[in-house]
Scaffold this active site. Sequence first.
Site, PDB file in Angstrom:
ATOM      1  N   ARG A 150       0.830  -1.198   0.000  1.00 15.61           N
ATOM      2  CA  ARG A 150       0.000   0.000   0.000  1.00 15.61           C
ATOM      3  C   ARG A 150       0.871   1.256   0.000  1.00 15.61           C
ATOM      4  O   ARG A 150       0.512   2.270  -0.598  1.00 15.61           O
ATOM      5  CB  ARG A 150      -0.923  -0.002   1.228  1.00 15.61           C
ATOM      6  CG  ARG A 150      -2.017  -1.057   1.174  1.00 15.61           C
ATOM      7  CD  ARG A 150      -2.950  -0.959   2.370  1.00 15.61           C
ATOM      8  NE  ARG A 150      -3.743   0.262   2.320  1.00 15.61           N
ATOM      9  CZ  ARG A 150      -4.585   0.625   3.281  1.00 15.61           C
ATOM     10  NH1 ARG A 150      -4.719  -0.113   4.368  1.00 15.61           N
ATOM     11  NH2 ARG A 150      -5.287   1.730   3.174  1.00 15.61           N
ATOM     12  N   HIS A 194     -11.085   7.112   6.178  1.00 16.09           N
ATOM     13  CA  HIS A 194     -11.907   6.383   5.206  1.00 16.09           C
ATOM     14  C   HIS A 194     -11.215   5.038   4.999  1.00 16.09           C
ATOM     15  O   HIS A 194     -10.433   4.841   4.077  1.00 16.09           O
ATOM     16  CB  HIS A 194     -11.983   7.152   3.885  1.00 16.09           C
ATOM     17  CG  HIS A 194     -12.669   6.396   2.772  1.00 16.09           C
ATOM     18  ND1 HIS A 194     -13.948   5.927   2.880  1.00 16.09           N
ATOM     19  CD2 HIS A 194     -12.222   6.022   1.546  1.00 16.09           C
ATOM     20  CE1 HIS A 194     -14.274   5.300   1.758  1.00 16.09           C
ATOM     21  NE2 HIS A 194     -13.233   5.336   0.932  1.00 16.09           N
TER      22      HIS A 194
END
Length: 350
Positions: free
Chosen positions: A123, A210
């Site tokens: 990521r 989020h």
Amino acid sequence: MQKSASASSLGPGGLDLSDIFFKPIQNTSPPSPTKRHTKISVIGVGNVGMAIAQTILTQDLADEIALVDAQPAKLRGEMLDLQHAAAFLPRTKIIASTDYSVTVGSDLCIVSAGARQIAGESRLNLLQRNVALFRGIIPPLAKYSPGTILMIVSNPVDVLTYVAWKLSGFPSNRVVGSGTNLDSSRFRFLIADHLDVNAQDVQASIIGEHGDSSVALWSSISVGGVPILSFLEKQQIPYEKETLEGIHKAVVDSAYEVISLKGYTSWAIGYSAANLARSILRDQRKIHPVSVLAKGFYGIDDGDVFLSLPALLGRGGVLGVTNVNLTDEEAQRLRMSAQTILKVQSQLGL
């Protein structure tokens, strides 16, 4: 690429037929200087970007929409496809270009462009590639529309909203991320589904990242103005915390499920972004859980971090943050969510 061939220039020698089709009114005055021309630019014409553009068109939120993407063929195809629906839509000028000059004078710039994760890629590496992408996106937007509001939709949205803020040099009120506005809609839907009511009658928010460390504000949920948890307690109706956590988990997992089923998410985020655009450009002064500069709120003091808080939105962008009464547990989870994002940001070198 900015427009398709216009019927007004189909006369002999390219004569502009609009000049002879209409007979001008005599003794006219110029248009009122107070009449506002609203322009929205959408950066990235993938599934998300086009869902956003399509929803903005159908909701008549702009007089002009500019599309920007690095792939000229797809970009022109998407522009033409939208232009060909002109007879079914409110009159909106649609232009497109790979050159950011097409965005000049935008009131709102919505960035949905982003690199896709490669199999086996971390990521952090994906984030680094998106930061590199933003270095080529944000400065030109700031150059051509120095008074615009930036709305970041690309993921990871909280970190990339921070990146956009740093790269643009804009004041923090004019940089906002779509954040948990969509998460909160999913949350409201699931609660409404449990109670068999309209989701618009459910007031419920997800704040924080989020992502996996988001925080469900159970203490402030109400349905038709009735606070849910205090109602259950007064009625001596027992509820299990595991049930509540299960609903929150379903919210977090919703995007993963949609992606596993259809390959991407698009329609819900399109409506979410258009919902935010309406509140901003129409000066609605509505409260949305969106990614804002959170330093100084709810005990978040360790650094500049963007995460979702209940924010008041209007023509000036982020007008303020609502002072919601969080429980000690909710406040602690929010600060932990901020730490999660800060840890990632510290590796960016910005």
